[in-house]
Design an enzyme around this catalytic site. Structure first.
Site, short mmCIF file in Angstrom:
data_model
loop_
_atom_site.label_atom_id
_atom_site.label_comp_id
_atom_site.label_asym_id
_atom_site.label_seq_id
_atom_site.Cartn_x
_atom_site.Cartn_y
_atom_site.Cartn_z
N CYS A 87 -14.50 -44.70 -8.21
CA CYS A 87 -13.70 -45.84 -8.67
C CYS A 87 -14.51 -46.85 -9.47
CB CYS A 87 -13.06 -46.53 -7.46
SG CYS A 87 -11.78 -45.54 -6.65
N HIS A 96 -15.07 -40.62 -2.62
CA HIS A 96 -13.96 -41.58 -2.54
C HIS A 96 -13.21 -41.46 -1.22
CE1 HIS A 96 -10.41 -43.93 -3.50
NE2 HIS A 96 -9.72 -42.92 -3.01
N ASP A 129 -18.64 -28.71 17.59
CA ASP A 129 -17.46 -28.09 18.17
C ASP A 129 -17.90 -26.84 18.93
OD1 ASP A 129 -14.93 -27.30 18.77
OD2 ASP A 129 -14.22 -27.17 16.70
N CYS A 149 -11.84 -50.39 -4.61
CA CYS A 149 -12.61 -49.39 -3.86
C CYS A 149 -14.05 -49.37 -4.37
CB CYS A 149 -11.98 -48.02 -4.01
SG CYS A 149 -12.97 -46.70 -3.23
N CYS A 165 -16.36 -47.05 -4.06
CA CYS A 165 -16.99 -45.74 -4.21
C CYS A 165 -17.38 -45.47 -5.66
CB CYS A 165 -16.04 -44.65 -3.70
SG CYS A 165 -14.82 -44.11 -4.91
N ASP A 171 -11.98 -36.59 14.42
CA ASP A 171 -12.57 -35.72 13.39
C ASP A 171 -11.46 -34.96 12.70
OD1 ASP A 171 -12.45 -32.64 14.15
OD2 ASP A 171 -12.83 -33.71 16.03
#
Length: 400
Positions: free
Chosen positions: A337, A363, A96, A332, A334, A290
């Site tokens: 989970c 997650h 940025d 999920c 991840c 973003d």
């Protein structure tokens, strides 16, 4: 527009209506689009190691010029071999410009903007002055006066070694009147010319530059800005500035602006990352997004879940999860989970354990990665509209 395959190349592989799937080729590898970009504002995706972010499937992250200028400073990062090496990130990196921080310092944060606090052009927070040359502000670390201009922004981004640098802009708040917004937009266009002039003479050969379309909620200003940025010779275009007071107004501004941009360039929507907004942006033909939402929510004990009735959020700091043996979300993949239940994660978060932040970051970033990956697959199979409807109807992105 500037076309330099050594700097950046964008291929569009598939279209479904205005939505498109493509590949953004950068100096540090390809980025499949649509893409969500995690923020590495201060040289880290909060709570995670760079290798973990890569393992989730991310190919592009965003560092912030303003914060990295304040600390540790671009010279220290350059001495380490650039931000890639400094933080151990081997894939693509966008930075940025610091322009949004100018907005935040002068006018307050987004919440202040919506509430009508702050005053256009005012000197609030740590801003000393905003004028044609640039912005003088005081470091939030030690009060030292610093200066950020189109040239110093581009110089800092060159030292950081970003694959894509954003041009320095002034981001005006919603409550700014049309006259102020117009003056600010025109200054942004002049600053873009200065950014490109500096970059043309001093910038890294393989660093691309994106211009930023401003103009607030005003149709004629957005048209003027889109035309000016497209004609400036940039490698890609981002849409910035205030997009309105609510989602309806924001989507109206985007629906007007996106078709004004050249067809073959990558299009980046700055700072927007709510699930429904991201899907609406993809439908319009935007490629890259973003936002701090996934990691910010994690720090406050909130998980992203397929639940549109609750804005896709699950508050794990609620006491009601005590004894709940279900994962955050079924299917999920991840670590949170796969290895833990809501009871344990709620306990960790309520006690402000750092493990909770890490697990929820993993997650939430998994959720966002699966969301855009599913959108890409849907575009490639001419099924984006039903995919989007399934998500906003409450289905899981990892089942698409």
């Amino acid at each position: 527009m500037r076309e330099d395959p050594q700097r950046l190349r964008f291929e569009i592989d598939a279209r479904d209506g205005s939505a498109r799937a493509g590949v953004l080729h950068t100096a540090h590898g390809p980025v499949e689009t649509p893409a969500f970009i995690p923020l590495a504002t201060k040289g880290t995706v909060r709570g995670l190691e760079s290798a973990e972010v890569a393992a989730l499937g991310y190919e592009l992250i965003l560092g912030n010029t303003y914060h990295l200028l304040v600390s540790p400073g671009p010279d220290r990062i350059a001495a380490a071999g650039g931000l890639h090496r400094f933080m151990g990130w081997e894939r693509a990196l966008i930075t940025d410009s610091g322009g949004f921080q100018v907005f935040s310092l002068a006018h307050g944060g987004v919440a202040d903007e919506v509430k009508g606090k702050g005053r256009p052009g005012g000197e609030q927070g740590s801003v000393v002055s905003i004028d044609e040359e640039g912005v003088r502000f005081r470091s939030y670390r030690d009060g030292t006066e610093l200066f950020l201009s189109p040239e110093t922004s581009m110089e800092t981004q060159a030292k950081l070694g970003a694959d894509i640098a954003l041009a320095f802009d002034e981001c005006t708040p919603y409550h700014a009147d049309r006259e102020y917004t117009a003056r600010s937009m025109q200054r942004t266009h002049r600053w873009l010319d200065r950014c490109l002039a500096w970059h043309g003479e001093h910038g890294p050969e393989r660093q691309a530059v994106f211009g930023i379309v401003q103009g607030g909620v005003h149709e004629d200003l957005r048209r003027e800005s889109a035309a000016a940025v497209a004609a400036a010779g940039v490698d890609g275009i981002a849409i910035g500035g205030t997009l309105g007071r609510d989602k309806e107004e924001m989507r109206g501004v985007l629906a007007l602006t996106v078709p004004l941009l050249p067809e073959g360039v990558p299009k980046h929507l700055l700072g927007i990352g709510d699930v429904d907004d991201l899907l609406a942006g993809i439908a319009l033909g935007l490629d890259v997004f973003d936002c701090a939402i996934p990691t910010r929510l994690a720090r406050h004990g909130t998980a992203l879940v397929p639940d549109p009735a609750n804005r896709f959020r699950l508050n794990l700091r609620s006491a009601k999860w005590e004894g709940d043996r279900a994962p955050i979300a079924a299917d999920c993949p991840c670590p949170a989970c796969q290895h833990h239940d809501r009871d344990y994660l709620s306990y960790l978060s309520r006690n402000e354990e750092l493990t909770a932040v890490r697990l929820l970051c993993l997650h939430n970033l998994t959720f966002m990665r699966e969301l855009v990956a599913g959108a890409r697959r849907a575009i490639q199979t001419d099924s984006f509209a039903p995919y989007s409807a399934s998500i906003t109807g409450g289905e899981s992105p990892w089942k698409a």
